[in-house]
Structure formats: structure tokens, C-alpha cells
Write an enzyme that holds these catalytic residues in place. Sequence first.
Site, PDB file in Angstrom:
ATOM      1  N   LYS A   1       0.858  -1.190   0.000  1.00 31.40           N
ATOM      2  CA  LYS A   1       0.000   0.000   0.000  1.00 31.40           C
ATOM      3  C   LYS A   1       0.893   1.239   0.000  1.00 31.40           C
ATOM      4  O   LYS A   1       1.957   1.244   0.633  1.00 31.40           O
ATOM      5  CB  LYS A   1      -0.896  -0.042   1.249  1.00 31.40           C
ATOM      6  CG  LYS A   1      -1.975   1.019   1.310  1.00 31.40           C
ATOM      7  CD  LYS A   1      -2.870   0.800   2.543  1.00 31.40           C
ATOM      8  CE  LYS A   1      -3.991   1.821   2.645  1.00 31.40           C
ATOM      9  NZ  LYS A   1      -4.885   1.555   3.796  1.00 31.40           N
TER      10      LYS A   1
ATOM     11  N   SER B   1      -9.848   1.606   2.475  1.00 30.68           N
ATOM     12  CA  SER B   1      -8.940   2.416   1.695  1.00 30.68           C
ATOM     13  C   SER B   1      -7.875   1.617   0.937  1.00 30.68           C
ATOM     14  O   SER B   1      -7.303   2.126  -0.032  1.00 30.68           O
ATOM     15  CB  SER B   1      -8.230   3.420   2.614  1.00 30.68           C
ATOM     16  OG  SER B   1      -7.429   2.734   3.567  1.00 30.68           O
TER      17      SER B   1
ATOM     18  N   SER C   1     -10.246  -1.022   6.532  1.00 26.29           N
ATOM     19  CA  SER C   1      -9.599  -0.799   5.237  1.00 26.29           C
ATOM     20  C   SER C   1      -8.859  -1.990   4.631  1.00 26.29           C
ATOM     21  O   SER C   1      -8.404  -1.895   3.497  1.00 26.29           O
ATOM     22  CB  SER C   1      -8.631   0.368   5.333  1.00 26.29           C
ATOM     23  OG  SER C   1      -9.334   1.565   5.139  1.00 26.29           O
TER      24      SER C   1
END
Length: 528
Positions: free
Chosen positions: A92, A167, A191
Site C-alpha cells: 500500500k 482504503s 480498510s
Amino acid sequence: MSAAGRGLTRLSAHEMARGLRAGDFSARELVDAHLDLAHATDHGLHAWLFLDDPRAHARAEDADRRLAEARRQGPAALAALPPLLGIPVGLKDLVVTRGQPSTAGSRILRGFVGPFDAHIAERIDAAGGVVLGKTNMDEFAMGSSTEHSAWGPTGNPWDLGRVPGGSSGGSAAAVAAYHCAVAIGTDTGGSIRQPATMCGVVGMKPTYGRVSRYGIIAFASSLDQVGPFGRDVRDAAALLQTVAGRDDRDSTSSPLAVPDYLDGLPDDDDRAASVLRGLRLGLPREYFVAGMEPGVGARVREAVAALEGAGAEIVDVSLPHTDYGLATYYIIAPAEASANLARYDGIRFGHSLRDGDVLANYLATRGSGFGPEVKRRIMLGTYALSAGYYDAYYVKAQKVRTLIKADFDAAFERVDAIVAPTSPTVAFPFGARLQDPVAMYLSDACTLPVNAAGLPGLSVPCGLSEGLPVGLQVIGRAWDEARILRIGRAYEAITADADWRALEPSSLPALDDPSTEPPRLPGAASPA
Ligand code: GLN
């Protein structure tokens, strides 16, 4: 790309590991196959913000040297190699790595290059995992759809007109689209688990403190936790194994010994399923919330029935403060975020506008660098922390957080784990919740309380509703990751023959078409 190369991307990480040890293919071939696919098909997906081919090639060649050396030494040396050796990994975009960009999905970090490696990046490197690059995300991990990324959203491999969840949507989509075998996400309120659900992959938020946050760009420090995505439970467990454990540079990381997660996750389905016999699984009535889509509720109840059919005892439990989870989270997370984001001042990191005095520079940098959702959170947070409101909001929210945790403590006196939906809905179309922040916030109604209580939660795919993936959430006691992974693996075992397991994400053929456009928000003139 060649059919053989594409075939390699379809393997699970544990199959890749076997093939590497058997010499069926090299780590370089494996990594090339993934990079080729990512370069060829990401135009319509936008899962990646950055791909680093040269570094991935170098790491793959290192892995091949380690494999060759172990092969010379014999079977014991081969068997002792780390499970992640040579396996393509996505990070990420909030994982800092030396010499590479990390923007956390924000314009304010444009141009920032990491001066050091996050703890988890060091661990992945040491284990021989091959990081391909950084994946798209909502700005500073604030969101449930990637629509808050400053760089434009990621598409869902099951339907390119829909969000992948967020996210960590880029990581989930990259794993679902076979661009990498496993990926790292972070989960502050859902997330990892929510995008895992929406993309039909496995995702896990470990217990708060299980994985070091050193080098992870912070959102809300008392809630943030790093965790893995994989296409099956064994793969997610292998990545968790690699990154879990004490790191002196993060005082909240736990000194507790990390068990051998893979040990309890046999390849054999009958053995895997046997852990369900006699297990007590709590079904919290509050998690079948208003607004849950009937198809989602039906899939989750079918999954629970399958667990029961395989010998688990299903116990009705109540987590009475569930309803307050959202309100509590949206005080605490913005409060912590407002403090964490104060460091982006245009002086130390990335984006910087300098056309006046210090205050003018500060206002110009932050005004242009942060997107609207981040600004909303900073305003909510500073308000909740301000002298006149601190007791009424922040202190109150912390008290309710204790009650949420007490609900789980009481339930875990009666059950070994809790099973619930991960998300009340399947992936929604771009734009559907963008104008209504509260509707967006409701995406995480079933995941937020787990972060508030600091517990581990796993999401495993449990079928489709209207052609889109649904997830089953398994919540455990603190530090009980091993058990919830075994339950997830057992669920895979008892549903191994289900028709939906054979399906690939339905938009993969569209991604093969070079004319497929990048995902974009409704009304956006051109891709960001
Ligand atoms: N969707 C939630 C939020 O917007 C949770 C995000 C997260 O877990 N990072 O805050």
C-alpha cells in the site's frame, strides 16, 4: 504475454513456493509474469501508483540465488527457505521504502522519497519477498472506495464501474487481478477487510500491536494496524507470518511470541475442516444491520450454516454497543488524524508552496495539498479536541470505546470466535456515496468495532450476490490470529467445491482490451 506466463500468475503463493523449490520456474520468470500482466492490464484498473521493475528484477535474482544455494545443500535447506521467497508482493502506498516514492494517496506527499525502509518492508525483503511497487489508496487511508485517492480511483476487477472498497483498494484489486500474489494493507476501521470482501480475496487485520507500524504513514495511531491480503488463507497467513512480531522502534508492537500460523493450515481439506468440530462460534445479532443487502445477509447466513453443518456450534450473541461504533470511530479517528497530519507543513515532506511568510506557505501548502475528505477529518478532529469540547466528544468517545471492548470480552466468555458479515453491501458504483459522507462511513459499520476493541478480524470470500463478491468476517480474541486463520481455512475447505470458487473476476477480459479506459469518478472530465 505468453500463456505460460499468465498461468504462473494464477497460482496461489503456496503453489508458487512449491514450484520454485521444485525448479519448475524461476523467481525471475515468476516476477516477470506478474510485472508483464500488471503493465498490460493496469490501464483499466489503476491498482498501482508505482511499479519498480528494476528493483523487482534484482530481488527476484537474489531469490533465485538463494534457491540455487539451498538446492545444492539438499532438501532440508530447501524446506527451511521462507514461504515468501520469490513471491510477488504489493505494498500500500503508505509503506515507506528507501529510495522509492510513497504518497499515501495524497498530493501533499508528491515527490516524497522514502529515506528508510518500514519495518515490514525490511521483513519482506529479508524473507525474499519481491515487492513490485505501491498500490493505490484513499488519501491517508480515509475512505472506503479509493475515490478519495488524489491520483484517481481503482476499479473493481469484478466490475470496472464499481469501487474496489477501500482504503486499501489498490492492494485488494491487485491481488484479485493476479498482478501480485499477496499484498500489504492497513486497517484503521475496515480498510483491509472491506476491500478484501469487495474484491473477493482474503484480508486480515491482526490484533492491534501484532505488526510494527514503524515506517507506516499514520492515520489514527490507536486504531491503525498493518495486515495481509492473499487469494487464500494460507497465502495471507504466510505474509502475516513474515511481518508480525516485536520491533523496538514501535513501542506499541507486542513482545508476545508469534506462533507458526502456517502450521495449523494444512493443504488437506478434511484435516483443515476438522478444527470446526466442537468449536463455539458467536453470531452477533446486531451485525445484520439495517441497510444490509438481502443477498449479502443470505450468503453470510449460508456460510454460517455450512460451518454449523461441519460441526461448529453457532451461539447467538449480543454486542449491544455496536450501534455506537460508527460515532465513536468518527470522533477518535479524526482526532488522532488531525494530530498526525499536522506534520505536513510544506517544510519537511513532499509538496511545498513557498510564496509568502511561514503562515502563508503553510496555508497554501495544506490548502492545495490535502483533498476534501482529509480536510473534513482535520476539521472534525480539531473540533473534537478543542478545549471546550474535549470532554463532551473525545473523552466520551473513549469511554464508549471501553464499552465496545467490554461487549466483545463478554461474548468471548461464551464463544471461541465471532462470525459476521464484513460489509453490509457488495461493491457500489463509482459516485454512489461520494456526495454523502455518512453513507460512505456506513460501509464500515461491521468492521469499525473490531478496531475500537483492538481485536483481529479476517475476511474470507463466501460467494456472490448479484455477481459480486461477499465476505464472511471471523473475529477473534486478542492475539488469537492463529485460530481465526484456521477457521477461515476450514471454511475454504468445506466450500472447496462450491461453483463460485471456480469463477475469475468478471472484468478480467475487459482489462485485456487495450481500449478499456481508466476508472474515473462520475463527472470527472478525464482521468486524474
Ligand atoms: N473507511 C474508514 C475511514 O474512512 C476506515 C478507513 C481505514 O480503515 N483506514 O476512516
